[in-house]
Design a protein around this motif. Structure first.
Motif, PDB file in Angstrom:
ATOM      1  N   LEU A  56      22.529  53.244  -4.611  1.00 47.00           N
ATOM      2  CA  LEU A  56      22.845  54.212  -5.649  1.00 47.00           C
ATOM      3  C   LEU A  56      24.183  54.852  -5.370  1.00 47.00           C
ATOM      4  O   LEU A  56      24.640  54.873  -4.222  1.00 47.00           O
ATOM      5  N   THR A  57      24.808  55.344  -6.421  1.00 39.88           N
ATOM      6  CA  THR A  57      26.097  56.009  -6.271  1.00 39.88           C
ATOM      7  C   THR A  57      25.906  57.394  -5.662  1.00 39.88           C
ATOM      8  O   THR A  57      24.842  58.001  -5.789  1.00 39.88           O
ATOM      9  N   ALA A  58      26.982  57.876  -5.040  1.00 39.82           N
ATOM     10  CA  ALA A  58      26.926  59.216  -4.447  1.00 39.82           C
ATOM     11  C   ALA A  58      26.627  60.260  -5.517  1.00 39.82           C
ATOM     12  O   ALA A  58      25.890  61.213  -5.266  1.00 39.82           O
ATOM     13  N   ASP A  97       2.037  44.044  -2.176  1.00 39.05           N
ATOM     14  CA  ASP A  97       1.171  43.038  -2.798  1.00 39.05           C
ATOM     15  C   ASP A  97       1.909  41.972  -3.612  1.00 39.05           C
ATOM     16  O   ASP A  97       1.291  41.212  -4.329  1.00 39.05           O
ATOM     17  N   GLY A  98       3.202  41.907  -3.484  1.00 38.21           N
ATOM     18  CA  GLY A  98       3.973  40.900  -4.203  1.00 38.21           C
ATOM     19  C   GLY A  98       4.336  39.737  -3.300  1.00 38.21           C
ATOM     20  O   GLY A  98       4.113  39.768  -2.095  1.00 38.21           O
ATOM     21  N   ARG A  99       4.900  38.709  -3.895  1.00 30.20           N
ATOM     22  CA  ARG A  99       5.312  37.539  -3.133  1.00 30.20           C
ATOM     23  C   ARG A  99       6.805  37.539  -2.861  1.00 30.20           C
ATOM     24  O   ARG A  99       7.272  36.817  -1.976  1.00 30.20           O
ATOM     25  N   LEU A 100       7.560  38.312  -3.614  1.00 27.10           N
ATOM     26  CA  LEU A 100       9.006  38.394  -3.433  1.00 27.10           C
ATOM     27  C   LEU A 100       9.433  39.853  -3.344  1.00 27.10           C
ATOM     28  O   LEU A 100       8.854  40.719  -3.994  1.00 27.10           O
ATOM     29  N   ALA A 101      10.468  40.095  -2.543  1.00 30.56           N
ATOM     30  CA  ALA A 101      11.014  41.451  -2.427  1.00 30.56           C
ATOM     31  C   ALA A 101      11.819  41.786  -3.679  1.00 30.56           C
ATOM     32  O   ALA A 101      12.303  40.908  -4.399  1.00 30.56           O
ATOM     33  N   LEU A 102      11.974  43.078  -3.923  1.00 24.29           N
ATOM     34  CA  LEU A 102      12.726  43.577  -5.058  1.00 24.29           C
ATOM     35  C   LEU A 102      13.941  44.328  -4.539  1.00 24.29           C
ATOM     36  O   LEU A 102      13.882  44.972  -3.497  1.00 24.29           O
ATOM     37  N   ARG A 103      15.043  44.232  -5.264  1.00 20.80           N
ATOM     38  CA  ARG A 103      16.237  45.020  -4.944  1.00 20.80           C
ATOM     39  C   ARG A 103      16.681  45.741  -6.200  1.00 20.80           C
ATOM     40  O   ARG A 103      16.276  45.378  -7.310  1.00 20.80           O
ATOM     41  N   GLY A 104      17.502  46.795  -6.026  1.00 23.50           N
ATOM     42  CA  GLY A 104      17.916  47.542  -7.205  1.00 23.50           C
ATOM     43  C   GLY A 104      19.236  48.256  -7.038  1.00 23.50           C
ATOM     44  O   GLY A 104      19.745  48.409  -5.927  1.00 23.50           O
ATOM     45  N   GLY A 105      19.782  48.681  -8.174  1.00 21.69           N
ATOM     46  CA  GLY A 105      21.003  49.465  -8.214  1.00 21.69           C
ATOM     47  C   GLY A 105      20.843  50.578  -9.234  1.00 21.69           C
ATOM     48  O   GLY A 105      20.312  50.341 -10.319  1.00 21.69           O
ATOM     49  N   VAL A 106      21.290  51.798  -8.882  1.00 18.23           N
ATOM     50  CA  VAL A 106      21.096  52.967  -9.740  1.00 18.23           C
ATOM     51  C   VAL A 106      22.409  53.739  -9.888  1.00 18.23           C
ATOM     52  O   VAL A 106      23.107  53.980  -8.901  1.00 18.23           O
ATOM     53  N   CYS A 107      22.700  54.146 -11.123  1.00 19.90           N
ATOM     54  CA  CYS A 107      23.889  54.955 -11.396  1.00 19.90           C
ATOM     55  C   CYS A 107      23.622  55.861 -12.591  1.00 19.90           C
ATOM     56  O   CYS A 107      22.963  55.447 -13.548  1.00 19.90           O
ATOM     57  N   GLY A 145      29.110  54.405   2.556  1.00 19.99           N
ATOM     58  CA  GLY A 145      30.553  54.518   2.386  1.00 19.99           C
ATOM     59  C   GLY A 145      31.002  53.910   1.068  1.00 19.99           C
ATOM     60  O   GLY A 145      30.201  53.581   0.197  1.00 19.99           O
ATOM     61  N   ALA A 146      32.323  53.744   0.955  1.00 18.76           N
ATOM     62  CA  ALA A 146      32.912  53.215  -0.271  1.00 18.76           C
ATOM     63  C   ALA A 146      32.872  51.687  -0.253  1.00 18.76           C
ATOM     64  O   ALA A 146      33.288  51.060   0.720  1.00 18.76           O
ATOM     65  N   LEU A 147      32.346  51.106  -1.330  1.00 24.91           N
ATOM     66  CA  LEU A 147      32.289  49.650  -1.466  1.00 24.91           C
ATOM     67  C   LEU A 147      33.074  49.235  -2.708  1.00 24.91           C
ATOM     68  O   LEU A 147      33.096  49.946  -3.706  1.00 24.91           O
ATOM     69  N   GLU A 148      33.711  48.072  -2.626  1.00 19.33           N
ATOM     70  CA  GLU A 148      34.438  47.531  -3.766  1.00 19.33           C
ATOM     71  C   GLU A 148      33.576  46.509  -4.482  1.00 19.33           C
ATOM     72  O   GLU A 148      32.802  45.780  -3.843  1.00 19.33           O
ATOM     73  N   PHE A 149      33.724  46.450  -5.799  1.00 22.77           N
ATOM     74  CA  PHE A 149      32.954  45.534  -6.630  1.00 22.77           C
ATOM     75  C   PHE A 149      33.892  44.815  -7.581  1.00 22.77           C
ATOM     76  O   PHE A 149      34.816  45.432  -8.122  1.00 22.77           O
ATOM     77  N   PRO A 150      33.638  43.535  -7.841  1.00 25.74           N
ATOM     78  CA  PRO A 150      34.454  42.814  -8.824  1.00 25.74           C
ATOM     79  C   PRO A 150      34.383  43.494 -10.191  1.00 25.74           C
ATOM     80  O   PRO A 150      33.323  43.942 -10.618  1.00 25.74           O
ATOM     81  N   GLY A 151      35.540  43.615 -10.836  1.00 28.38           N
ATOM     82  CA  GLY A 151      35.590  44.193 -12.168  1.00 28.38           C
ATOM     83  C   GLY A 151      35.734  45.706 -12.193  1.00 28.38           C
ATOM     84  O   GLY A 151      35.967  46.274 -13.251  1.00 28.38           O
ATOM     85  N   LEU A 152      35.585  46.359 -11.036  1.00 32.01           N
ATOM     86  CA  LEU A 152      35.726  47.817 -10.977  1.00 32.01           C
ATOM     87  C   LEU A 152      37.044  48.154 -10.295  1.00 32.01           C
ATOM     88  O   LEU A 152      37.349  47.622  -9.222  1.00 32.01           O
ATOM     89  N   ASN A 188      27.424  49.294 -15.937  1.00 31.49           N
ATOM     90  CA  ASN A 188      28.102  48.259 -15.163  1.00 31.49           C
ATOM     91  C   ASN A 188      27.967  48.491 -13.664  1.00 31.49           C
ATOM     92  O   ASN A 188      27.723  47.547 -12.896  1.00 31.49           O
ATOM     93  N   VAL A 189      28.116  49.729 -13.236  1.00 29.60           N
ATOM     94  CA  VAL A 189      28.021  50.037 -11.803  1.00 29.60           C
ATOM     95  C   VAL A 189      26.594  49.791 -11.298  1.00 29.60           C
ATOM     96  O   VAL A 189      26.406  49.207 -10.229  1.00 29.60           O
ATOM     97  N   ALA A 190      25.594  50.215 -12.053  1.00 30.01           N
ATOM     98  CA  ALA A 190      24.206  49.972 -11.635  1.00 30.01           C
ATOM     99  C   ALA A 190      23.943  48.475 -11.476  1.00 30.01           C
ATOM    100  O   ALA A 190      23.300  48.052 -10.503  1.00 30.01           O
ATOM    101  N   ALA A 191      24.449  47.669 -12.395  1.00 33.56           N
ATOM    102  CA  ALA A 191      24.265  46.217 -12.306  1.00 33.56           C
ATOM    103  C   ALA A 191      24.960  45.649 -11.070  1.00 33.56           C
ATOM    104  O   ALA A 191      24.390  44.813 -10.357  1.00 33.56           O
ATOM    105  N   ARG A 192      26.178  46.120 -10.790  1.00 34.25           N
ATOM    106  CA  ARG A 192      26.917  45.630  -9.609  1.00 34.25           C
ATOM    107  C   ARG A 192      26.207  46.027  -8.314  1.00 34.25           C
ATOM    108  O   ARG A 192      26.149  45.263  -7.362  1.00 34.25           O
ATOM    109  N   LEU A 193      25.682  47.257  -8.284  1.00 33.89           N
ATOM    110  CA  LEU A 193      24.957  47.708  -7.092  1.00 33.89           C
ATOM    111  C   LEU A 193      23.742  46.826  -6.837  1.00 33.89           C
ATOM    112  O   LEU A 193      23.446  46.470  -5.692  1.00 33.89           O
ATOM    113  N   CYS A 194      23.034  46.472  -7.883  1.00 32.29           N
ATOM    114  CA  CYS A 194      21.847  45.632  -7.739  1.00 32.29           C
ATOM    115  C   CYS A 194      22.203  44.291  -7.116  1.00 32.29           C
ATOM    116  O   CYS A 194      21.506  43.807  -6.227  1.00 32.29           O
TER     117      CYS A 194
END
Length: 167
Positions: free
Chosen positions: A125-127, A81-91, A143-150, A109-115
């Motif tokens: 989400l993290t393993a 029922d929304g107009r825009l999709a939502l995305r998220g990151g969890v740690c 699998g394993a992903l790299e993120f800036p600052g990590l 920090n990791v949750a923010a990067r995942l989002c």
């Protein structure tokens, strides 16, 4: 004070171009809807909306499964029922509780990067957080992903939403 918490960042996808195309009044309506849905579901799940972040939010909780379920329910509601999709990151991890109402640490920090890396309708989400995924949900290993600052890659899983029909 160090505490263990699960953190989730949620973000409306395409909010800036939506606002540009439809104007401020429609943008306020979309944000109001997100906040109403998220407040109600967070209360039901026993999850805290730690802070509002423009077109998104930061959630926290002691029960990782509740945080994940809350995020997925809000995402799925907005899919319907929304107009825009939502995305998220969890740690989940140990962090410092700062001044009683904020958190500092790698899990935040990791949750923010995942989002920021998640696709519309996707929750990453993290393993280490995957063990808290409710039984009725099936995460997919990315699998394993790299993120800036990590300094090290992060093992990531995804909870994808059903395909959203175009607006």
């Amino acid at each position: 004070m160090r505490v263990t918490r699960t953190f989730c960042f949620l973000d409306l996808c395409g909010f800036t171009p939506f606002t540009d195309e439809y104007g401020d009044q429609e943008a306020v309506a979309v944000l109001g809807h997100l906040r109403a849905v998220l407040r109600a579901e967070a209360e039901n799940a026993g999850v805290r909306v730690t802070k509002w972040l423009g077109d998104g939010a930061m959630l926290s909780g002691v029960d990782g499964g509740a945080v994940i379920a809350c995020a997925a329910t809000v995402r799925d509601t907005l899919q319907t029922d929304g107009r825009l999709a939502l995305r998220g990151g969890v740690c989940t991890g140990k962090v410092i509780m700062f001044e009683g109402d904020d958190y500092i640490g790698a899990a935040v920090n990791v949750a923010a990067r995942l989002c920021t890396k998640a696709s519309p309708g996707q929750i990453l989400l993290t393993a280490g957080t995957a063990e808290a995924v409710p039984e009725h949900m099936t995460p997919v290993e990315l699998g394993a992903l790299e993120f800036p600052g990590l300094s090290k890659p992060v093992e990531v899983l995804a909870l994808d939403a059903a395909v959203r029909p175009p607006l």
